[in-house]
Design a protein around this motif. Structure first.
Motif, PDB file in Angstrom:
ATOM      1  N   HIS A 250      15.419  44.458  -1.987  1.00 44.09           N
ATOM      2  CA  HIS A 250      16.442  43.986  -1.035  1.00 44.09           C
ATOM      3  C   HIS A 250      17.628  43.373  -1.761  1.00 44.09           C
ATOM      4  CE1 HIS A 250      14.664  44.906   2.796  1.00 44.09           C
ATOM      5  NE2 HIS A 250      13.492  44.596   2.270  1.00 44.09           N
ATOM      6  N   GLU A 251      17.359  42.618  -2.815  1.00 50.27           N
ATOM      7  CA  GLU A 251      18.424  41.986  -3.593  1.00 50.27           C
ATOM      8  C   GLU A 251      19.321  43.066  -4.222  1.00 50.27           C
ATOM      9  OE1 GLU A 251      18.851  38.628  -3.822  1.00 50.27           O
ATOM     10  OE2 GLU A 251      20.666  39.007  -5.017  1.00 50.27           O
ATOM     11  N   THR A 252      18.718  44.202  -4.568  1.00 54.82           N
ATOM     12  CA  THR A 252      19.430  45.250  -5.314  1.00 54.82           C
ATOM     13  C   THR A 252      20.331  46.092  -4.416  1.00 54.82           C
ATOM     14  OG1 THR A 252      17.568  45.322  -6.833  1.00 54.82           O
ATOM     15  CG2 THR A 252      19.067  47.194  -6.900  1.00 54.82           C
ATOM     16  N   ILE A 253      19.856  46.312  -3.177  1.00 55.93           N
ATOM     17  CA  ILE A 253      20.650  47.147  -2.261  1.00 55.93           C
ATOM     18  C   ILE A 253      21.976  46.441  -2.007  1.00 55.93           C
ATOM     19  CG2 ILE A 253      20.708  48.072   0.098  1.00 55.93           C
ATOM     20  CD1 ILE A 253      17.646  48.009  -0.121  1.00 55.93           C
ATOM     21  N   GLY A 254      23.015  47.207  -2.019  1.00 52.13           N
ATOM     22  CA  GLY A 254      24.317  46.556  -1.821  1.00 52.13           C
ATOM     23  C   GLY A 254      25.041  46.384  -3.151  1.00 52.13           C
ATOM     24  N   HIS A 255      24.243  46.265  -4.230  1.00 47.86           N
ATOM     25  CA  HIS A 255      24.862  46.224  -5.568  1.00 47.86           C
ATOM     26  C   HIS A 255      24.695  47.597  -6.212  1.00 47.86           C
ATOM     27  CE1 HIS A 255      24.955  41.777  -5.845  1.00 47.86           C
ATOM     28  NE2 HIS A 255      23.822  41.841  -5.176  1.00 47.86           N
ATOM     29  N   PHE A 256      24.422  48.626  -5.428  1.00 45.34           N
ATOM     30  CA  PHE A 256      23.843  49.814  -6.025  1.00 45.34           C
ATOM     31  C   PHE A 256      24.757  50.578  -6.966  1.00 45.34           C
ATOM     32  CE2 PHE A 256      20.714  53.051  -6.564  1.00 45.34           C
ATOM     33  CZ  PHE A 256      19.579  52.277  -6.538  1.00 45.34           C
ATOM     34  N   ASP A 257      26.085  50.440  -6.825  1.00 44.64           N
ATOM     35  CA  ASP A 257      26.984  51.149  -7.738  1.00 44.64           C
ATOM     36  C   ASP A 257      26.780  50.702  -9.179  1.00 44.64           C
ATOM     37  OD1 ASP A 257      27.982  52.674  -5.837  1.00 44.64           O
ATOM     38  OD2 ASP A 257      29.877  51.595  -5.593  1.00 44.64           O
ATOM     39  N   GLU A 258      26.588  49.390  -9.361  1.00 39.06           N
ATOM     40  CA  GLU A 258      26.441  48.891 -10.732  1.00 39.06           C
ATOM     41  C   GLU A 258      24.998  48.989 -11.221  1.00 39.06           C
ATOM     42  OE1 GLU A 258      28.020  46.823  -7.999  1.00 39.06           O
ATOM     43  OE2 GLU A 258      28.007  44.979  -9.170  1.00 39.06           O
ATOM     44  N   VAL A 259      24.036  48.896 -10.339  1.00 40.33           N
ATOM     45  CA  VAL A 259      22.670  48.684 -10.829  1.00 40.33           C
ATOM     46  C   VAL A 259      21.734  49.836 -10.483  1.00 40.33           C
ATOM     47  CG1 VAL A 259      22.856  46.184 -10.949  1.00 40.33           C
ATOM     48  CG2 VAL A 259      22.120  47.279  -8.848  1.00 40.33           C
ATOM     49  N   TRP A 260      22.207  51.065 -10.511  1.00 36.90           N
ATOM     50  CA  TRP A 260      21.353  52.232 -10.312  1.00 36.90           C
ATOM     51  C   TRP A 260      20.299  52.311 -11.408  1.00 36.90           C
ATOM     52  CZ3 TRP A 260      21.594  55.282 -14.583  1.00 36.90           C
ATOM     53  CH2 TRP A 260      22.724  55.125 -15.386  1.00 36.90           C
ATOM     54  N   SER A 263      16.700  46.942 -11.236  1.00 31.20           N
ATOM     55  CA  SER A 263      16.791  46.122 -10.032  1.00 31.20           C
ATOM     56  C   SER A 263      17.330  44.729 -10.363  1.00 31.20           C
ATOM     57  CB  SER A 263      15.421  46.014  -9.368  1.00 31.20           C
ATOM     58  OG  SER A 263      14.807  44.817  -9.740  1.00 31.20           O
ATOM     59  N   CYS A 264      17.911  44.085  -9.361  1.00 36.85           N
ATOM     60  CA  CYS A 264      18.431  42.716  -9.520  1.00 36.85           C
ATOM     61  C   CYS A 264      17.278  41.745  -9.306  1.00 36.85           C
ATOM     62  CB  CYS A 264      19.508  42.442  -8.482  1.00 36.85           C
ATOM     63  SG  CYS A 264      20.948  43.456  -8.644  1.00 36.85           S
ATOM     64  N   PHE A 265      16.364  41.693 -10.271  1.00 34.25           N
ATOM     65  CA  PHE A 265      15.205  40.808 -10.074  1.00 34.25           C
ATOM     66  C   PHE A 265      15.533  39.346 -10.389  1.00 34.25           C
ATOM     67  CE2 PHE A 265      14.895  41.862 -14.586  1.00 34.25           C
ATOM     68  CZ  PHE A 265      14.509  40.660 -15.162  1.00 34.25           C
ATOM     69  N   GLU A 266      16.567  39.121 -11.186  1.00 32.79           N
ATOM     70  CA  GLU A 266      16.828  37.766 -11.701  1.00 32.79           C
ATOM     71  C   GLU A 266      17.028  36.719 -10.606  1.00 32.79           C
ATOM     72  OE1 GLU A 266      18.393  40.548 -12.558  1.00 32.79           O
ATOM     73  OE2 GLU A 266      18.501  40.792 -14.727  1.00 32.79           O
ATOM     74  N   PRO A 267      17.849  37.012  -9.562  1.00 32.30           N
ATOM     75  CA  PRO A 267      18.037  35.972  -8.538  1.00 32.30           C
ATOM     76  C   PRO A 267      16.761  35.678  -7.742  1.00 32.30           C
ATOM     77  CG  PRO A 267      19.738  37.669  -8.386  1.00 32.30           C
ATOM     78  CD  PRO A 267      18.696  38.186  -9.318  1.00 32.30           C
ATOM     79  N   CYS A 268      15.751  36.552  -7.859  1.00 33.75           N
ATOM     80  CA  CYS A 268      14.516  36.383  -7.072  1.00 33.75           C
ATOM     81  C   CYS A 268      13.456  35.569  -7.817  1.00 33.75           C
ATOM     82  CB  CYS A 268      13.926  37.751  -6.716  1.00 33.75           C
ATOM     83  SG  CYS A 268      15.056  38.796  -5.788  1.00 33.75           S
ATOM     84  N   LEU A 269      13.705  35.230  -9.092  1.00 33.67           N
ATOM     85  CA  LEU A 269      12.640  34.592  -9.886  1.00 33.67           C
ATOM     86  C   LEU A 269      12.196  33.255  -9.292  1.00 33.67           C
ATOM     87  CD1 LEU A 269      13.760  35.482 -13.539  1.00 33.67           C
ATOM     88  CD2 LEU A 269      11.758  36.361 -12.326  1.00 33.67           C
ATOM     89  N   GLY A 270      13.130  32.546  -8.673  1.00 29.80           N
ATOM     90  CA  GLY A 270      12.777  31.259  -8.044  1.00 29.80           C
ATOM     91  C   GLY A 270      11.732  31.458  -6.957  1.00 29.80           C
ATOM     92  N   LYS A 271      11.894  32.525  -6.169  1.00 26.79           N
ATOM     93  CA  LYS A 271      10.914  32.837  -5.120  1.00 26.79           C
ATOM     94  C   LYS A 271       9.551  33.120  -5.711  1.00 26.79           C
ATOM     95  CE  LYS A 271      12.857  34.931  -0.999  1.00 26.79           C
ATOM     96  NZ  LYS A 271      13.138  36.182  -0.319  1.00 26.79           N
ATOM     97  N   LEU A 272       9.541  33.847  -6.833  1.00 22.34           N
ATOM     98  CA  LEU A 272       8.264  34.204  -7.487  1.00 22.34           C
ATOM     99  C   LEU A 272       7.511  32.948  -7.915  1.00 22.34           C
ATOM    100  CD1 LEU A 272       6.315  36.280  -8.709  1.00 22.34           C
ATOM    101  CD2 LEU A 272       7.746  36.309 -10.761  1.00 22.34           C
ATOM    102  N   ILE A 273       8.267  31.992  -8.443  1.00 21.52           N
ATOM    103  CA  ILE A 273       7.641  30.732  -8.868  1.00 21.52           C
ATOM    104  C   ILE A 273       6.982  30.079  -7.647  1.00 21.52           C
ATOM    105  CG2 ILE A 273       8.137  28.418  -9.788  1.00 21.52           C
ATOM    106  CD1 ILE A 273      10.385  29.866 -11.499  1.00 21.52           C
ATOM    107  N   GLY A 274       7.661  30.154  -6.501  1.00 21.37           N
ATOM    108  CA  GLY A 274       7.103  29.615  -5.262  1.00 21.37           C
ATOM    109  C   GLY A 274       5.836  30.370  -4.843  1.00 21.37           C
TER     110      GLY A 274
END
Ligand code: PXL
Length: 277
Positions: A250-260, A263-274
Motif C-alpha cells: 500500500h505504501e508503494t502504490i502511488g509512488h510507482f513511477d520511481e519505485v517499480w 517496495s517502499c518498506f522503510e516508512p512501514c518499519l515503525g508499524k513492524l516494531i509495533g
C-alpha cells in the motif's frame, strides 16, 4: 538478544535480498549476521546490464572462521542463491550450524509470475529441492512451488489445490511449508502454511492489490523468520508477515513511477516494531 544469519545476495541498488532482510530483521530487535552470496549492481528483475560478482568461494571460508569463533544462531535463513554449487555449499553450512534449538528457513528464490528469474535452470531447481528437504520452514511463492513440485503454474488455485500443494511441499522433507501469493475465495491475497507435525493448515489474508511490487517475497520471508525467531507461533508469524507485506504494498502504490524496482518498506518499519511488541 536473538541472533539470525541470513545468506543471500546483495543487490546494490533495487531493494531486495540483503538490503531488505538486514534492515527488517534488525528493526525487529534481532541481531542480524549476513553472508553475501554475490554482489550485483542491481537485481535482475527489470534492469539490464547489471554486474554479478560470485562470492561462492568466500562462503566456506566465512563458515570456517565462524566455526573457530564458536558462533551460533537462533535461525539460519537463506534467500537468493546464485548457482547450483552455491546451494551445495549452503547445505554444508546448515550441517555445521544447525542445532536442536535453532531452525532453518529456506526461501527458494527462483522466479515469480510463472517465470524463472534470469540465469536459473532445471539443475538449480533439483538442487533447491534438496535444500528444502533440510529446512524447517520453506517459503515459496506459487511459481516456486510449481517448480519444486514439477506441476504447471496457475495464478489462482482452489482451497483444495492449496492444501495439496502444501502437503506436496512438506513431502520434500521440510516441517512447515509456507506458500505466498495465495488468493482467498473472498478475493483476498496472502499466504497459507501447513504444519506437517500437527496436520493443521493456517491462512492469513489482506485485500488484494492488482499490482506486482518487486521484493515483496523477500520482505515476507524476512518478517516471517524474524517473528519465528522471536518465539511467535506459526499462525502469528504468518499474520505478521502478511500484514507487514500488505502495508508495504500500500505504501508503494502511488509512488510507482520511481519505485517499480522495489517496495517502499522503510516508512512501514515503525508499524513492524509495533506488530512484534
Ligand atoms: O527478490 C528476489 C531477488 C533477489 N536477488 C536478486 C534478484 C531477485 C529477483 O529478481 O534478481 C539478485
Amino acid at each position: 538478544m536473538k541472533k539470525v544469519v541470513t545468506i543471500q545476495d546483495i543487490s546494490c541498488f533495487g531493494k531486495c535480498s540483503l538490503t531488505v532482510a538486514l534492515p527488517i530483521i534488525s528493526a525487529m530487535g534481532i541481531e542480524t549476521a549476513v553472508i553475501p552470496t554475490a554482489v550485483l549492481s542491481t537485481h535482475t528483475g527489470g534492469f539490464t546490464g547489471y554486474t554479478f560478482r560470485d562470492l561462492t568461494s568466500d562462503i566456506p571460508q566465512i563458515a570456517a572462521h565462524w566455526k573457530n569463533l564458536g558462533l551460533s544462531f537462533d535461525a539460519v535463513y537463506t534467500g537468493y542463491l546464485g548457482s547450483p554449487e552455491q546451494v551445495q555449499i549452503v547445505a554444508d553450512f546448515f550441517r555445521d550450524f544447525s542445532t536442536p534449538e535453532n531452525f532453518i528457513v529456506v526461501d527458494p528464490v527462483m522466479g515469480d509470475n510463472g517465470k524463472m528469474y534470469a540465469g536459473f535452470t532445471e539443475e538449480f531447481v533439483a538442487q533447491m529441492r534438496r535444500l528444502c528437504s533440510l529446512a524447517d520452514h520453506i517459503i515459496p511463492n506459487m511459481t516456486e512451488a510449481s517448480l519444486l513440485l514439477g506441476i504447471p503454474y496457475k495464478e489462482e488455485r482452489s482451497p483444495e489445490e492449496i492444501r495439496e500443494i502444501l502437503v506436496g511441499l512438506a513431502g520434500l522433507g521440510c516441517k512447515t511449508p509456507v506458500l505466498t501469493g495465495v488468493r482467498s475465495e473472498e478475493g483476498g491475497h496472502g499466504a497459507a502454511a501447513y504444519s506437517s507435525e500437527t496436520g493443521e493448515f493456517f491462512y492469513a489474508f489482506r485485500e488484494h492489490v492488482d499490482q506486482t511490487v518487486h521484493g515483496t517475497g523477500d520482505i515476507f520471508a524476512s518478517v516471517f523468520t524474524g517473528a519465528a525467531a522471536l518465539g511467535k507461533g506459526l499462525e502469528q508469524s504468518l499474520r505478521i508477515a502478511v500484514d507487514f507485506t500488505a502495508d508495504c504494498v500500500h505504501e508503494t502504490i502511488g509512488h510507482f513511477d520511481e519505485v517499480w524496482y522495489g517496495s517502499c518498506f522503510e516508512p512501514c518499519l515503525g508499524k513492524l516494531i509495533g506488530y512484534v511488541k
